[in-house]
Scaffold this motif. Sequence first.
Motif, short mmCIF file in Angstrom:
data_model
loop_
_atom_site.label_atom_id
_atom_site.label_comp_id
_atom_site.label_asym_id
_atom_site.label_seq_id
_atom_site.Cartn_x
_atom_site.Cartn_y
_atom_site.Cartn_z
N SER A 84 10.19 58.50 -77.84
CA SER A 84 11.43 58.47 -78.62
C SER A 84 12.63 58.85 -77.78
O SER A 84 12.60 59.87 -77.08
N LYS A 124 11.09 49.63 -80.12
CA LYS A 124 11.29 49.66 -81.56
C LYS A 124 12.60 50.37 -81.83
O LYS A 124 12.75 51.55 -81.51
N GLU A 125 13.54 49.65 -82.42
CA GLU A 125 14.83 50.25 -82.73
C GLU A 125 14.79 50.91 -84.11
O GLU A 125 14.19 50.39 -85.05
N HIS A 126 15.44 52.06 -84.19
CA HIS A 126 15.59 52.81 -85.44
C HIS A 126 17.08 52.74 -85.80
O HIS A 126 17.93 53.23 -85.05
N TYR A 127 17.37 52.15 -86.95
CA TYR A 127 18.75 51.92 -87.36
C TYR A 127 19.25 53.03 -88.28
O TYR A 127 18.48 53.70 -88.95
N THR A 132 13.70 49.97 -89.39
CA THR A 132 13.23 49.91 -88.01
C THR A 132 12.81 48.48 -87.71
O THR A 132 12.48 47.71 -88.62
#
Length: 158
Positions: A84, A124-127, A132
């Motif tokens: 992360s 993996k993008e977390h918005y 996600t």
Amino acid sequence: MSRFLMAAAPVGLEALREELHLARAGGYCAFEGWVRETNEGREVRGLAYESYEPLALTEGQAILDEAHERFEISEAVAMHRTGSLKVGDVAVWIGVSAPHRDAAFRACRYIIDQIKARLPVWKKEHYCDGDTQWVACHHTHGLEENSGDGECHGHHHP
């Protein structure tokens, strides 16, 4: 000795840079890739990188070896994060030292372009809206000319 690192935690970049400070080198070039706050119009709060580490380490070292063969450089070191990361964190770092600046710049560009195209790393993008998304990227366009765009790496997530 491997000069390519996959790192699950932040790495002291000054220590990596010191490996490049050689008497035979007249200059040094570095690239840092950071996690940015937006991607394709969406606000990003962070991201997670996953990797198939045994292959990533082997392929990363092969890329550095190729840079030594293609360009007249003294040394090259590269690091890619996993796990992360938050906005502003260093996701990838490359440093190259060489007797002359042109080789250092060209090798640095070659290394980042090859890392993006070949490493088994997934993002993996977390918005900010709570969503996600795995970002599927293939950036092989223009690799022969050492040009390339985009922020993510090589392969689709399985």
